[in-house]
Motif scaffolding. Structure first.
Motif, short mmCIF file in Angstrom:
data_model
loop_
_atom_site.label_atom_id
_atom_site.label_comp_id
_atom_site.label_asym_id
_atom_site.label_seq_id
_atom_site.Cartn_x
_atom_site.Cartn_y
_atom_site.Cartn_z
N THR A 5 12.49 35.17 24.83
CA THR A 5 11.91 33.83 24.75
C THR A 5 11.31 33.59 23.37
O THR A 5 11.45 32.50 22.79
CB THR A 5 10.83 33.65 25.82
OG1 THR A 5 11.40 33.92 27.10
CG2 THR A 5 10.28 32.24 25.81
N ARG A 6 10.65 34.60 22.82
CA ARG A 6 10.06 34.49 21.49
C ARG A 6 11.14 34.21 20.44
O ARG A 6 10.98 33.32 19.59
CB ARG A 6 9.31 35.78 21.14
CG ARG A 6 8.76 35.83 19.72
CD ARG A 6 8.00 37.11 19.47
NE ARG A 6 8.87 38.29 19.53
CZ ARG A 6 9.59 38.73 18.49
NH1 ARG A 6 9.55 38.08 17.34
NH2 ARG A 6 10.32 39.80 18.61
N LEU A 7 12.24 34.95 20.51
CA LEU A 7 13.31 34.78 19.53
C LEU A 7 14.03 33.45 19.71
O LEU A 7 14.47 32.84 18.73
CB LEU A 7 14.29 35.95 19.63
CG LEU A 7 13.71 37.32 19.23
CD1 LEU A 7 14.72 38.43 19.53
CD2 LEU A 7 13.32 37.32 17.76
N THR A 8 14.14 32.99 20.94
CA THR A 8 14.75 31.67 21.18
C THR A 8 13.89 30.57 20.57
O THR A 8 14.40 29.61 19.97
CB THR A 8 14.92 31.43 22.69
OG1 THR A 8 15.79 32.43 23.23
CG2 THR A 8 15.51 30.06 22.96
N ALA A 9 12.57 30.69 20.71
CA ALA A 9 11.66 29.72 20.12
C ALA A 9 11.75 29.75 18.60
O ALA A 9 11.71 28.70 17.94
CB ALA A 9 10.23 30.01 20.58
N LEU A 10 11.88 30.93 18.03
CA LEU A 10 12.03 31.06 16.57
C LEU A 10 13.31 30.39 16.10
O LEU A 10 13.32 29.65 15.11
CB LEU A 10 12.04 32.54 16.20
CG LEU A 10 12.37 32.87 14.74
CD1 LEU A 10 11.32 32.28 13.81
CD2 LEU A 10 12.48 34.38 14.54
N SER A 11 14.40 30.62 16.82
CA SER A 11 15.69 30.02 16.47
C SER A 11 15.60 28.50 16.48
O SER A 11 16.04 27.83 15.54
CB SER A 11 16.76 30.49 17.46
OG SER A 11 17.98 29.81 17.25
N SER A 12 15.03 27.94 17.51
CA SER A 12 14.90 26.49 17.63
C SER A 12 14.05 25.93 16.50
O SER A 12 14.38 24.89 15.90
CB SER A 12 14.30 26.13 18.99
OG SER A 12 14.10 24.74 19.10
N PHE A 13 12.96 26.61 16.18
CA PHE A 13 12.07 26.14 15.13
C PHE A 13 12.76 26.12 13.77
O PHE A 13 12.68 25.14 13.03
CB PHE A 13 10.83 27.04 15.07
CG PHE A 13 9.87 26.71 13.96
CD1 PHE A 13 9.15 25.52 13.98
CD2 PHE A 13 9.71 27.57 12.88
CE1 PHE A 13 8.26 25.20 12.96
CE2 PHE A 13 8.84 27.26 11.85
CZ PHE A 13 8.11 26.08 11.89
N LEU A 14 13.46 27.20 13.42
CA LEU A 14 14.14 27.26 12.13
C LEU A 14 15.21 26.17 12.01
O LEU A 14 15.35 25.53 10.96
CB LEU A 14 14.76 28.64 11.94
CG LEU A 14 13.77 29.79 11.71
CD1 LEU A 14 14.51 31.12 11.70
CD2 LEU A 14 12.99 29.61 10.41
N LYS A 15 15.96 25.96 13.07
CA LYS A 15 17.01 24.92 13.05
C LYS A 15 16.39 23.54 12.85
O LYS A 15 16.90 22.73 12.07
CB LYS A 15 17.81 24.96 14.35
CG LYS A 15 18.70 26.18 14.50
CD LYS A 15 19.37 26.19 15.88
CE LYS A 15 20.21 27.44 16.06
NZ LYS A 15 20.81 27.51 17.43
N ASN A 16 15.31 23.26 13.57
CA ASN A 16 14.67 21.95 13.46
C ASN A 16 14.10 21.73 12.06
O ASN A 16 14.20 20.63 11.51
CB ASN A 16 13.56 21.80 14.50
CG ASN A 16 14.11 21.61 15.90
OD1 ASN A 16 15.23 21.14 16.08
ND2 ASN A 16 13.33 21.97 16.91
N GLN A 17 13.48 22.76 11.48
CA GLN A 17 12.90 22.61 10.15
C GLN A 17 13.99 22.45 9.09
O GLN A 17 13.83 21.67 8.15
CB GLN A 17 12.03 23.83 9.82
CG GLN A 17 10.79 23.97 10.71
CD GLN A 17 9.90 22.74 10.69
OE1 GLN A 17 9.59 22.14 11.72
NE2 GLN A 17 9.49 22.34 9.51
#
Length: 285
Positions: A5-17
């Protein structure tokens, strides 16, 4: 929150930024064959001085090691704010061998508001004020807040979560002229806590619940910013007082309590303070 879950949240954040930046902003030519908005992965990698493959793995949510120096470079490449940098570090650096908090952290209660803090709330007579914890659970408020928002005393303590109330209470849905802006302000604070307490399973459970119950939650959450102290101007259409303008100031309370005070100050050059006084005296506007 588990590692996946932590890594999924990181992935989503980087893509959005990455999607928020344009090539022109960072000195790259705009190009004519861009199929998606924002920078390409290889462009972020070049700006950060890392290989495209390594950055791609990071953005894909693979379980790889990222040093603070490399994260600093990525944060600079993506032009992250101070709050966004902290959020990135919280998600990208795997928790160490310190005390584990994979079990839920204890929630605060109304007892967390000390007598001096209650006195301060009472003195803010013309400024609706709310005290919330790291989960946006409301643990304190003043009389002005009860008149402008809802009477929180009539809501069971376990249900006094500001995020939940924004999506479930019709009076709050109708209150703000721009409800999305109103909700996004609280979501930006919530996201900052989410990154800080990445191991607390409560956040993952709460997000799943909200996504399942409220179709419009997911979009707002995915596009929410990371800000610990947003300052915005909000226009309310109160059922009894009519148009009201407030400046929102969010203050982190000192100490180790993770409590925050959100103060809504009547906008100058408006009749909001007068309307609030009448509302609290029970007089019609």
């Amino acid at each position: 929150m588990n590692n996946k879950t932590r890594l999924t949240a990181l992935s989503s954040f980087l893509k959005n930024q990455r999607a928020k930046l344009t090539p022109e902003e960072v000195g790259f030519p705009p190009g004519s064959r861009r199929r998606t908005p924002g920078l390409r992965r290889e462009e972020v990698a070049a700006l950060a001085g890392v290989s495209t493959t390594w950055y791609t793995w990071l953005e894909q949510g693979r379980d790889i090691q990222a040093s603070p120096n490399v994260l600093d470079a990525i944060a600079s490449a993506l032009r992250l704010t101070h709050d966004e940098r902290n959020y990135l570090y919280g998600l990208a650096i795997e928790p160490g061998a310190g005390p584990s908090i994979t079990a839920e952290l204890p929630a605060y209660s109304s007892d967390a508001v000390s007598p001096p803090l209650r006195k301060i709330l009472q003195e803010l007579r013309q400024c609706p004020s709310i005290i919330s914890d790291r989960r946006c659970q409301i643990v304190g408020w003043n009389e002005a807040a009860a008149h402008v928002f809802v009477d929180f005393a009539q809501i069971p303590e376990q249900e006094r979560n500001m995020i939940r109330l924004l999506f479930t209470r019709k009076e709050l849905r109708r209150l703000a002229v721009n409800w999305k802006q109103f909700a996004s302000g609280f979501l930006s604070i919530f996201r900052a806590y989410y990154g800080q307490y990445v191991e607390d399973n409560w956040y993952d459970q709460f997000l799943k619940e909200m996504t399942g119950l409220h179709p419009d939650f997911q979009e707002l959450w995915e596009h929410s910013e990371v800000r610990t102290a947003p300052e915005v101007v909000l226009e309310f259409r109160h059922a009894k007082a009519g148009k009201m303008l407030f400046h929102l100031t969010s203050l982190q309370l000192q100490g180790g309590s993770d409590l925050r005070c959100s103060v809504y100050t009547p906008a100058p050059d408006s009749d909001t303070e007068e309307k609030l006084s009448k509302l609290m005296r029970g007089k019609p506007s």
